[in-house]
Design an enzyme around this catalytic site. Structure first.
Site, PDB file in Angstrom:
ATOM      1  N   GLY A  37      96.206  81.390 -18.483  1.00  0.00           N
ATOM      2  CA  GLY A  37      96.904  80.154 -18.813  1.00  0.00           C
ATOM      3  C   GLY A  37      96.248  78.947 -18.186  1.00  0.00           C
ATOM      4  O   GLY A  37      96.697  77.812 -18.330  1.00  0.00           O
ATOM      5  N   LEU A  61      85.897  69.592 -15.049  1.00  0.00           N
ATOM      6  CA  LEU A  61      85.359  70.009 -16.343  1.00  0.00           C
ATOM      7  C   LEU A  61      86.182  69.459 -17.492  1.00  0.00           C
ATOM      8  O   LEU A  61      85.645  69.082 -18.534  1.00  0.00           O
ATOM      9  CB  LEU A  61      85.323  71.540 -16.425  1.00  0.00           C
ATOM     10  CG  LEU A  61      84.365  72.228 -15.442  1.00  0.00           C
ATOM     11  CD1 LEU A  61      84.613  73.725 -15.433  1.00  0.00           C
ATOM     12  CD2 LEU A  61      82.918  71.930 -15.818  1.00  0.00           C
ATOM     13  N   LYS A  75      92.261  67.232 -18.747  1.00  0.00           N
ATOM     14  CA  LYS A  75      93.568  67.591 -19.289  1.00  0.00           C
ATOM     15  C   LYS A  75      94.044  68.952 -18.755  1.00  0.00           C
ATOM     16  O   LYS A  75      95.151  69.068 -18.234  1.00  0.00           O
ATOM     17  CB  LYS A  75      93.490  67.634 -20.812  1.00  0.00           C
ATOM     18  CG  LYS A  75      94.832  67.753 -21.487  1.00  0.00           C
ATOM     19  CD  LYS A  75      94.691  67.574 -22.998  1.00  0.00           C
ATOM     20  CE  LYS A  75      96.068  67.602 -23.648  1.00  0.00           C
ATOM     21  NZ  LYS A  75      95.978  67.354 -25.085  1.00  0.00           N
ATOM     22  N   GLN A  98      96.781  72.200 -14.450  1.00  0.00           N
ATOM     23  CA  GLN A  98      96.690  73.126 -13.321  1.00  0.00           C
ATOM     24  C   GLN A  98      97.372  72.525 -12.088  1.00  0.00           C
ATOM     25  O   GLN A  98      98.135  73.192 -11.402  1.00  0.00           O
ATOM     26  CB  GLN A  98      95.215  73.374 -12.972  1.00  0.00           C
ATOM     27  CG  GLN A  98      94.562  74.420 -13.815  1.00  0.00           C
ATOM     28  CD  GLN A  98      94.777  75.785 -13.209  1.00  0.00           C
ATOM     29  OE1 GLN A  98      95.910  76.252 -13.138  1.00  0.00           O
ATOM     30  NE2 GLN A  98      93.729  76.426 -12.777  1.00  0.00           N
ATOM     31  N   GLU A 107      94.682  76.783  -7.021  1.00  0.00           N
ATOM     32  CA  GLU A 107      95.592  76.860  -5.867  1.00  0.00           C
ATOM     33  C   GLU A 107      95.883  75.486  -5.241  1.00  0.00           C
ATOM     34  O   GLU A 107      96.932  75.306  -4.639  1.00  0.00           O
ATOM     35  CB  GLU A 107      95.012  77.759  -4.756  1.00  0.00           C
ATOM     36  CG  GLU A 107      93.962  78.769  -5.177  1.00  0.00           C
ATOM     37  CD  GLU A 107      94.494  80.018  -5.859  1.00  0.00           C
ATOM     38  OE1 GLU A 107      95.650  80.379  -5.645  1.00  0.00           O
ATOM     39  OE2 GLU A 107      93.726  80.625  -6.637  1.00  0.00           O
TER      40      GLU A 107
END
Lengths: 336, 743
Positions: B471, B635, B638, B643, B710
């Site tokens: 995801g 990278l 969006k 994340q 994380e």
């Protein structure tokens, strides 16, 4: 989940007949609680009698100026019904504080009255629970009891100990409004005052309510008095939505010339049934708003409350919630 | 030349996901599929004395009930049961014998012609136990804490560094001291998709396995070793994962049970777990931490002690990095960091988003806030005063560290300058407003990986690697990298993953996938480009016959001469010279250890949070939050933002709501449903803002990226706790901060 048969009667007498002729059968309407309980093997009906085709899905005025809520009207349709919104805003608020939009779209008014406790131990077959398995004991009383009751509990005998709460929001408002539940059954029709509908655990914690086996709730009658000018519903929970009340308070007041003429206070999340003490509500009647002693009322309502460790905080929390709710209902403070 | 890298490209798998075309492990069909239902133990420790499956087996359509009594012989040695993420110890083997090691342990599998029948049959099976005393309470067993055993896992999770300086002396002398004990309970990952495996029993006894996993090769390894099946006869496919968060880093027991049943019955079998059973395997371990800090009167941090004790199972030593962060973030000269374990009668914990990092920083960054408050410094100012350009544990410089800029930009966006320092100083009626902040850090890891790049006869670029996309956006960023590397239009590039027939990649975890698989994709595409260039040179009348690789570019599906872009050959024409075959290259990317080992490599963040606390009720809401991240090359802003926001939401969850509550009477987690295990709902979330600070890093990996999986969560719980302190004056050291703790 066990194996079960299914019936979908088209009228009330057939539905009642189904339960009379099939021991172990259960009515199902929205199924928002029953199906969960069946998946966990807590409820094991051998026959489901689907009552969704019965014509109990209207909201109508009653002759005495009240409102009759059909048992099969969904919680969502009830909360947004114009007559409920205008005449019983307390009920709308309480319903909308409960569950999630999806659940409210499925859950019915009748079904909500039969909602079972959220006690973790009731749901978990690996642990003892007198409500689920009479005489097996209570896992919660010495366990994780953060969501459990502080009033009206049963904790003297291990085989009847129960500190479960009733989880409904809607019922807290119905309790405050002195609703009357209409039931029909093999012995005909009868009405149950809301205060007598749910029961405390006592010696029979496996019984949540006073409806007899085979009886069907057909409607809930709201009396004319709706406390539409002065009311509030405060629900305190661990997140903003989709969480059961740790403590909730429904308040309805009637105020004339800055003086309280009638008061209702019902508590949720603290007992095996919505908690009311009319004699304590009466303390407020005649009080002047500017001098009203809400703190004493809160203290009196929580008199005899008992914590079990994890839930002891509820005693103080309930008092604070009562004071806030009374102030809000009286428009002394903005609604939160 | 980057046309796509750094751009907010929509998820390439987005449409498949929202239209239901993306299939998950339990959705694959097979002819003659049988359905398994797992029965979980009701006790936490003891022995199974009797399994009565008579009534279940008599139901028409019930095929078999598997338990330790009738399971086939399997691999003997622990080694065979060790997956790629196995900590030191003896891995749990489902249905091994009558022993029950934890509550909820799978003790039998009912297999039937339908799911409903299997479930019903399971309810008829009676299991009797002989119970033994269990120990599940970490806080009652701290006296048993011991050092973790070391093993292969220690390579990625180094133990705390040796003490430096003299903490005791420095702490005693420090003008300002703070000490506190921080606790949190276990948490369970609870991804939306339940763990499930569909085993398709193929001809010749081969298995095609659709598994929910964060690493198809890991499941393949496990099945192959445990059941003694050659690698080539086990293919594991897992193209979509409905959330992992670490839970899928190790094969879960439904994989074992489904394969066992399929092999015994010689037919296809599916086993899915229930939501309740999602609480019966790895979890974030309950941890108790003590933090003591000492500073000079003017706020120079001189002494740090951070001790952590985590729970583990009786059979494996799960570890995580909880205490090392203090030595990486602060330049104090006197530092003692310790980490110990207490084995309990629970399942082995498993990595859960920012394992150890969010645990350790939730304590450390609270203590830092407390110290700043005692010293009388603004918490940002305090951190700037104690800033380090070096990782003091390793005594190495950071390959890049734009944390200062995170503080500056984050504070500015948040409006931090308007904060009044005194607790309870920002009030609005019953509502106490608090502003808090914290620092976040996570290591930027880079692992070896392989990828294949294929230019098809139709001129499309097909790239693959056996990684996973839980995801996070892996599909999308790999497509971007491939498209840019070979100068292809993105619509002509397909990236595929999650299949053991593809080149090997490590399990998807630790925030290393973007760097690791991204580098492999880059290398594979570069190598394919070289091959295509050589082919172009050999074409009749090639304009590149005497041209060097450095003199050309890959652009718009062509090879072009840099100095004269009109000189070009299309990739389609080049592949056309290959006799009707595609051109492919498989490459391995290996980190440049020689260069990397000279530096510490980490992603950093600064987190700013506003809370509102109801003074009477203790209810806390996060009303807005800003996270500024220094994450190297971004990278795809969006997916990167998603994340970080996902991490922030989870930080709110961990800070305020989330907790698996165990009843130690029964050694059992009690709130095992999503009604009672609280995570935020939409109504809880508002005002999340993400800033990516510019950061260039040429060391960390060839792409200059730092993983973002994380870093979004690590600083949030501490920032929330610090904001709660600012709002209320109460320092809550036990997470989650539920309302009862503030009454």
């Amino acid at each position: 989940m066990n194996s079960f048969s299914y019936a979908r009667p088209s009228d009330i007498s057939m539905a009642v007949g189904e339960l009379a002729t099939h021991e172990g059968a259960k009515f199902i309407a929205g199924g928002t609680n029953l199906l969960d309980l069946m998946k966990e093997n807590v409820e094991r009906p051998n026959r489901l009698v689907d009552i969704n085709r019965l014509t109990l899905n209207t909201i109508d005025d009653t002759e005495d100026g009240g409102l009759r809520l059909g048992a099969l009207v969904t919680n969502a349709d009830t909360a947004y019904h114009p007559a409920v919104e205008s005449r019983y805003p307390l009920l709308s608020r309480a319903i909308l504080a409960g569950a999630s939009a999806q659940l409210r779209n499925m859950a019915t008014n009748g079904g909500n009255l039969f909602q079972r406790t959220r006690c973790y131990y009731f749901y978990d077959l690996a642990t003892p629970c007198n409500k689920r398995e009479p005489g097996s004991g209570c896992g919660a009383v010495h366990g994780y009891n953060r969501i459990h009751a502080i009033l009206g509990t049963s904790d003297q005998q291990p085989e009847t100990t129960c500190i479960a709460t009733h989880p409904s929001d809607l019922c807290v408002a119905l309790s405050a409004l002195d609703a009357v539940v209409r039931v029909t059954g093999p012995n005909g029709d009868r009405t149950i005052p809301f205060a007598d509908f749910h029961r405390l655990p006592g010696d029979e914690p496996w019984l949540d309510h006073t409806v007899q086996p085979g009886e069907l709730v057909t409607a809930i009658d709201l009396p004319a008095k709706g406390f539409s000018d002065y009311n509030t519903y405060i629900k305190i929970r661990d997140r903003q939505s989709y969480a059961f009340a740790l403590v909730s308070v429904a308040v309805g007041l009637e105020i004339e010339n800055n003086r309280i003429t009638d008061a209702r206070i019902a508590l949720g999340g603290v007992a095996h049934k919505p908690w009311r003490k009319p004699e304590i509500e009466a303390m407020l009647v005649g009080q002047n708003l500017s001098e009203a002693d809400f703190q004493s009322v809160a203290e009196a309502l929580l008199a005899g409350a008992k914590g079990y460790g994890h839930n002891t905080f509820k005693i103080e929390l309930a008092k604070r919630a009562i004071v806030r709710a009374l102030k809000q209902a009286a428009n002394l403070e903005p609604a939160s | 030349m980057t046309k796509y890298i750094g751009k907010s490209i929509n998820r390439v798998d987005g449409v498949a996901k929202v239209t239901g075309k993306a299939k998950y492990a339990a959705e694959y069909k097979a002819a003659d599929l049988a359905h398994g239902w797992v029965i979980s133990s009701s006790i936490s420790k003891g022995k199974i004395t009797r399994i009565d499956a008579e009534a279940a087996l008599q139901l028409p359509g019930v095929i078999q009930v598997f338990s330790h009594e009738n399971r086939p012989g399997l691999a003997w040695f622990d080694m065979s049961y060790k997956d790629q993420d196995a900590p030191p110890g003896s891995p749990f083997r489902p249905l091994r014998d009558a022993t029950v090691k934890y509550s909820g342990q799978p003790v039998a599998l009912v297999v039937a012609e339908s799911l409903e029948l299997a479930r019903y049959a399971a309810s008829l099976i009676r299991i009797e136990y002989e119970e033994e005393e269990h120990e599940t309470a970490l806080e009652h067993n701290l006296h048993r804490a011991r050092e973790p055993k070391s093993g292969v896992a220690s390579l990625l999770k180094p133990p705390p560094p040796k003490p430096r300086g003299d903490f005791e002396k420095a702490f005693q002398r420090a003008a300002v001291q703070v000490s506190g004990t921080y606790v949190h309970s276990a948490e369970h990952h609870n991804p939306m998709e339940m763990f499930a495996t569909t085993v398709v029993y193929e001809k010749n006894d081969k298995l095609t396995i659709y598994d929910k996993t964060q690493g198809a090769p890991n499941s393949q390894l496990y099945v192959s070793q445990v059941f003694g099946i050659p690698f080539k006869d086990v293919r594991v496919i897992s193209p979509f994962v409905g959330g992992g968060f670490g839970a899928g880093l190790r094969p879960q027991y439904q994989l074992f049970l489904a394969v066992l049943a399929a092999r015994e019955l010689k037919r296809s079998v599916r086993v899915s777990l229930t939501r309740q059973q999602m609480f019966t395997f790895g979890h974030r371990p309950a941890t108790v931490q003590n933090v003591s800090l000492g500073a000079s009167a003017d706020g120079k941090l001189e002494a740090i002690r951070h001790d952590a004790v985590g729970e583990t199972s009786q059979f494996e030593d799960y570890t995580e990095i909880v205490v090392n962060w203090a030595g990486m973030l602060y330049p104090a000269q006197n530092v003692t960091l310790t980490y110990n374990l207490v084995p309990l009668d629970v399942y082995t914990p498993i990595d859960m988003r920012a394992p150890g990092g969010v645990t350790g920083l939730s304590a450390l960054e609270c203590a830092i806030d407390e110290l700043a408050h005692q010293v009388g410094l603004d918490p940002v100012e305090f951190r700037l005063k104690n800033y380090t350009e070096r990782d003091m544990n390793e005594d190495l410089p950071y390959s890049s560290k734009e944390l200062r800029e995170c503080f500056r930009q984050g504070a500015e966006r948040f409006g931090w300058a308007n904060r009044t320092p005194e607790p309870r100083s920002m009030r609005n009626g019953h509502t106490l407003v608090g502003w808090g902040m914290a620092t976040g850090i996570w290591e930027s890891m880079h692992m070896p990986a392989r990828a294949e790049a294929v230019l098809t006869v139709n001129g499309k670029l097909r790239v693959s690697s056996a990684t996973a996309d839980i995801g996070t956006g892996t599909y999308t960023i790999m497509t971007q990298i491939a498209a840019d590397t070979l100068g292809m239009p993105i619509e002509d590039v397909i990236f595929r993953l999650g299949d053991t027939d593809m080149p090997l990649a490590p399990i998807q975890g630790g925030s290393w996938t973007a760097a690791t698989v991204g580098s492999a994709v880059k290398v594979a595409c570069e190598d394919l480009g070289k091959k295509l260039f050589k082919m172009a040179q050999k074409m009749p009348h090639s304009p590149f016959a005497d041209v060097k690789l450095e003199e050309i570019v890959f652009e718009n599906a062509h090879i072009r001469l840099k100095k004269d872009s009109s000189v070009a050959v299309s990739l389609l024409d080049i592949v056309g010279t290959n006799g009707g075959r595609a051109v492919s290259e498989t490459s391995t990317s290996v980190p440049n250890m020689l260069e990397q080992r000279k530096y510490a490599r980490a992603v950093h963040s600064a987190v700013f949070v506003e809370v509102e606390v109801d003074e009477d009720f203790g209810t806390v809401r996060v009303t807005r939050a800003v996270t500024a991240v220094a994450g190297g090359q971004i990278l795809n802003p969006k997916t990167a933002r998603s994340q970080i926001i996902g991490g922030m939401v989870w930080g709110i969850s961990k800070g305020l709501e989330e907790e698996s509550v165990m009843d130690h009477q029964f050694g059992r987690f009690m709130n095992h449903s999503l009604a009672e295990y609280h995570v935020p709902v939409n109504a809880d979330i508002q005002g999340l803002d993400v800033i990516f600070v510019e950061e260039t890093d040429t060391i960390v990996n060839p792409l200059g990226v730092k993983g973002l999986g994380e870093i979004g969560i690590v600083g949030m719980p501490a920032a929330i706790a610090n904001a709660v302190f600012h709002a209320t004056g109460k320092r809550i050291r036990s997470l989650p901060i539920t309302l009862d703790k503030l009454l």
